[in-house]
Enzyme design. Structure first.
Site, PDB file in Angstrom:
ATOM      1  CB  SER A  19      27.351  -8.499  18.105  1.00  0.00           C
ATOM      2  OG  SER A  19      28.108  -9.500  17.465  1.00  0.00           O
TER       3      SER A  19
HETATM    4  N1  LIG Z   1      30.017 -17.549  14.513  1.00  0.00           N
HETATM    5  C1  LIG Z   1      29.428 -16.275  14.183  1.00  0.00           C
HETATM    6  C2  LIG Z   1      28.338 -15.917  15.184  1.00  0.00           C
HETATM    7  C3  LIG Z   1      27.556 -14.708  14.734  1.00  0.00           C
HETATM    8  C4  LIG Z   1      26.277 -14.518  15.548  1.00  0.00           C
HETATM    9  O1  LIG Z   1      25.602 -15.492  15.936  1.00  0.00           O
HETATM   10  N2  LIG Z   1      25.964 -13.251  15.807  1.00  0.00           N
HETATM   11  C5  LIG Z   1      24.747 -12.939  16.538  1.00  0.00           C
HETATM   12  C6  LIG Z   1      24.919 -11.642  17.308  1.00  0.00           C
HETATM   13  S1  LIG Z   1      26.124 -11.806  18.574  1.00  0.00           S
HETATM   14  C7  LIG Z   1      23.605 -12.717  15.556  1.00  0.00           C
HETATM   15  O2  LIG Z   1      23.812 -12.244  14.463  1.00  0.00           O
HETATM   16  N3  LIG Z   1      22.390 -13.074  15.968  1.00  0.00           N
HETATM   17  C8  LIG Z   1      21.232 -12.831  15.172  1.00  0.00           C
HETATM   18  C9  LIG Z   1      20.964 -13.916  14.151  1.00  0.00           C
HETATM   19  O3  LIG Z   1      21.597 -14.983  14.183  1.00  0.00           O
HETATM   20  O4  LIG Z   1      20.078 -13.686  13.312  1.00  0.00           O
HETATM   21  C10 LIG Z   1      30.523 -15.196  14.137  1.00  0.00           C
HETATM   22  O5  LIG Z   1      31.576 -15.402  14.751  1.00  0.00           O
HETATM   23  O6  LIG Z   1      30.349 -14.182  13.456  1.00  0.00           O
END
Ligand SMILES: N[C@@H](CCC(=O)N[C@@H](CS)C(=O)NCC(=O)O)C(=O)O
Length: 210
Positions: A14
């Site tokens: 991530s």
């Molecule tokens: N804007 C958020 C984005 C977080 C995000 O989308 N993370 C992804 C992994 S890179 C995630 O958790 N995906 C799984 C989900 O949304 O359930 C941040 O900066 O923390």
């Protein structure tokens, strides 16, 4: 500085989680990392879902306080644990510039990374469409313009804008904690994308030969 109450739901895959990890290293903070395998369908662990209904990685738990979104976490860590405000100055103008870069990451950079990578990782795609490649180049072009006449992304000092965007990559590579806190995960993500491309290629060959 070890703070046993700081728990970060994290994945090397991530980019926003690695941004927070970089910030923790810049602050010399030891976080307890809870490794969440975001590439597996089983990643929705109850421990995470119970504290963050959006279940995004990264999520920070500091005792009974919970915050998610990498940019919000980064600002919180500096405000709460920084020995000074260098990484996220309180000066309204400096902070506004940093916030602009952080919002640029949220609304422009990161969604493009997702759009390019997710179809390869999860939906058997084998290429990034050319219009998206052009759009990514435009984003990097904006970053180059933000950087003009500046040492770092929001001025002459390293801030959370750099650590979250990791855009001024050459400069960030010079940081002593960069290899551990970002390059390792970046390499793992690169290998995973290669692995998926090969799997998809072999699957497509098998389908053709059936
Ligand atoms: N804007 C958020 C984005 C977080 C995000 O989308 N993370 C992804 C992994 S890179 C995630 O958790 N995906 C799984 C989900 O949304 O359930 C941040 O900066 O923390």
């Amino acid at each position: 500085m070890i703070n046993n109450s700081l728990k970060l739901f994290f994945s090397q895959y991530s980019p926003p989680a690695r941004g927070v990890y970089l910030v923790s290293k810049a602050l010399n903070l030891d976080l307890t990392l809870v490794d969440v395998n975001i590439l597996s369908k089983a990643y929705l662990i109850p421990e995470l879902v119970s504290i963050n209904p959006q279940h995004t990685i990264p999520t920070l738990q500091d005792g009974s306080f919970v915050v998610w979104d990498s940019h919000a976490i980064a600002g919180y860590l500096v405000g709460m644990y920084g020995k000074d405000d260098m990484l996220y100055p309180k000066d309204p103008k400096k902070r506004a510039t940093i916030d602009q870069r952080l919002h640029f990451d949220t609304e422009n950079l990161f969604p493009k990374v997702v759009e390019a990578i997710y179809p390869i990782l999860f939906r058997g795609k084998t290429a990034v469409p050319s219009n998206l490649r052009e759009s990514i180049k435009r984003s990097y072009g904006f970053l180059e313009k933000f950087l003009k006449k500046k040492v770092w992304l929001a001025g002459n000092d390293l801030t959370i804008a750099d650590l979250c965007c990791v855009s001024s990559i050459k400069k960030c590579k010079q940081l002593p904690y960069y290899q551990e806190a970002n390059q390792r995960g970046l390499d793992m993500l690169g290998s995973k994308i290669q692995e998926r491309l090969v799997e998809t290629y072999v699957r497509n060959l098998t389908i053709k030969n059936d």
